[in-house]
Design an enzyme around this catalytic site. Structure first.
Site, mmCIF file in Angstrom:
data_model
loop_
_atom_site.group_PDB
_atom_site.id
_atom_site.type_symbol
_atom_site.label_atom_id
_atom_site.label_comp_id
_atom_site.label_asym_id
_atom_site.label_seq_id
_atom_site.Cartn_x
_atom_site.Cartn_y
_atom_site.Cartn_z
ATOM 1 N N GLN A 17 8.422 2.565 -2.205
ATOM 2 C CA GLN A 17 7.526 1.227 -2.154
ATOM 3 C C GLN A 17 5.969 1.644 -2.323
ATOM 4 O O GLN A 17 5.400 1.122 -2.896
ATOM 5 C CB GLN A 17 7.871 0.657 -0.867
ATOM 6 C CG GLN A 17 7.258 -0.744 -0.773
ATOM 7 C CD GLN A 17 7.644 -1.481 0.533
ATOM 8 O OE1 GLN A 17 8.040 -2.637 0.420
ATOM 9 N NE2 GLN A 17 7.640 -0.755 1.668
ATOM 10 N N THR A 78 13.136 6.398 6.093
ATOM 11 C CA THR A 78 12.535 5.155 6.371
ATOM 12 C C THR A 78 13.763 4.015 7.121
ATOM 13 O O THR A 78 13.655 3.131 7.321
ATOM 14 C CB THR A 78 11.821 4.470 5.576
ATOM 15 O OG1 THR A 78 12.765 4.304 4.322
ATOM 16 C CG2 THR A 78 10.549 5.304 5.145
ATOM 17 N N TYR A 141 13.620 7.183 14.778
ATOM 18 C CA TYR A 141 12.465 7.065 13.436
ATOM 19 C C TYR A 141 11.074 7.432 14.313
ATOM 20 O O TYR A 141 10.597 8.287 13.829
ATOM 21 C CB TYR A 141 12.682 5.893 12.921
ATOM 22 C CG TYR A 141 11.652 5.425 12.050
ATOM 23 C CD1 TYR A 141 11.384 6.047 10.761
ATOM 24 C CD2 TYR A 141 10.456 4.622 12.396
ATOM 25 C CE1 TYR A 141 10.559 5.917 9.808
ATOM 26 C CE2 TYR A 141 9.545 4.182 11.495
ATOM 27 C CZ TYR A 141 9.636 4.975 10.203
ATOM 28 O OH TYR A 141 8.589 4.672 9.235
#
Ligand SMILES: NC(=O)c1ccc[n+]([C@@H]2O[C@H](COP(=O)([O-])OP(=O)(O)OC[C@H]3O[C@@H](n4cnc5c(N)ncnc54)[C@H](OP(=O)(O)O)[C@@H]3O)[C@@H](O)[C@H]2O)c1
Length: 306
Positions: A17, A78, A141
């Site tokens: 992205q 991610t 994460y």
């Protein structure tokens, strides 16, 4: 002279992205980056240098071959929920590979730009988080991303790290595109209203990155727009903007739920608001209000559909 004009620019994660927007921002400045992706392909069929960050030594070999003046690392693991059951792989990508990038960059004198996250914080503050607030990640994460920040700092390569939050664009996978898709399929949607942050367009991050490099910044900076909103409020604004642009025929009924009503494997910060004042103070870079970003990205999506 800006580091952008002092030698090759290596972009890792060029197909993600943010990588896609960095490529576009560099191209708009007439800079052709050496692009790298996991499998050596890019979305529009362009080719890139293949580099799988899970393979120890692969990224170091790429850096020593390209000998860049600047490495932009837009790659990461991610998948926030998946990381809970796959922490070793997340750690490999988000921390160990980042340490390797730092060490290889240090050897060839390159500067590194890296991206981290609001998930390094616990999310229980009562004011916007500053760069020197104590991190306390609540998820796998978040832990791996914090380790990545530290691994890069420990490499002693010259580096610039931005902590981001709620990133989206008119392409790739993100909350905005998910909302547009499910709104076309359902009459009613439930969205959490007790997590607060600032939705950030990836093209703003790319532009701010280049401006920060021109200004010669190094170190750790928060980079989010002005204002704050819940996911529920963000969804409301998406539907309003999408209907007014003809992207949706009608807005679905939107119900506000709590995080407790919508359990996920990873714990997410309730308060993801970052204070980006240091970036403004040091380089005069201040992103506009998040709603302006949403208008810009919805205009891009509507433009693609025409
Ligand atoms: N998205 C958010 O809301 C958000 C919020 C805060 C911070 N951030 C941070 O911002 C940065 C950019 O995120 P993003 O939203 O652009 O993420 P993204 O769209 O998921 O892109 C991640 C990139 O990493 C690449 N990658 C994954 N595994 C790889 C591997 N083994 N080898 C090489 N490349 C690999 C992906 O390639 P493939 O296409 O091959 O998988 C993709 O290009 C990341 O550091 C992220 O942690 C994001």
């Amino acid at each position: 002279m800006s580091v952008l004009n002092s030698g090759p620019v290596l972009l890792i994660g060029a197909d993600g992205q943010l990588g896609t927007e960095l490529r576009a921002a560099l191209a708009a400045r007439g800079i052709t980056s050496v692009d790298s992706s996991r499998d050596g392909t890019l979305p529009q069929g362009d080719s890139a240098r293949p580099c799988d960050l899970t393979v120890p030594g692969a990224v170091a070999a790429l850096i020593s071959d390209v000998r860049p003046a600047l490495v932009l690392n837009a790659a990461a693991y991610t998948a926030v929920d998946r990381a809970e059951s796959d922490e070793a792989l997340a750690q490999r990508l988000n921390a160990e590979a980042v340490g390797e990038i730092g060490a290889a960059a240090k050897r060839c004198g390159a500067k590194v730009v890296h991206y981290s996250t609001d998930y390094v914080f616990a999310g229980d503050a009562n004011r916007a988080y500053r760069e020197d607030d104590a991190p306390a990640p609540q998820s796998a994460y978040g832990r791996t991303k914090l380790d990545g920040e530290r691994a890069l700092a420990a490499s002693s390569a010259e580096s610039l790290t931005f902590r981001l939050a709620w990133v989206y664009a008119g392409h790739s996978q993100n909350f905005l595109l998910t909302m547009l898709r499910v709104a076309a399929e359902r009459d009613e949607l439930r969205v959490v209203a007790d997590q607060i942050g600032a939705p950030t367009p990836a093209h703003w991050i790319a532009d701010a990155t280049l401006r920060a490099l021109d200004a010669g910044l190094s170190g750790l900076y928060h980079l989010t727009p002005q204002g704050q909103i819940s996911w529920h409020g963000y969804a409301e604004a998406i539907f309003e903007g999408a209907v007014s642009r003809g992207l949706l025929a009608r807005s679905p009924r939107l119900l506000a739920v709590t995080t407790a009503d919508y359990p996920t494997p990873a714990r997410r910060p309730a308060w993801s608001v970052l204070d980006s004042g240091r970036l403004d103070c040091d380089a005069g870079i201040r992103l506009p209000e998040w709603r302006q970003g949403l208008d810009e990205v919805l205009d891009q999506v509507a433009g693609k559909k025409d």
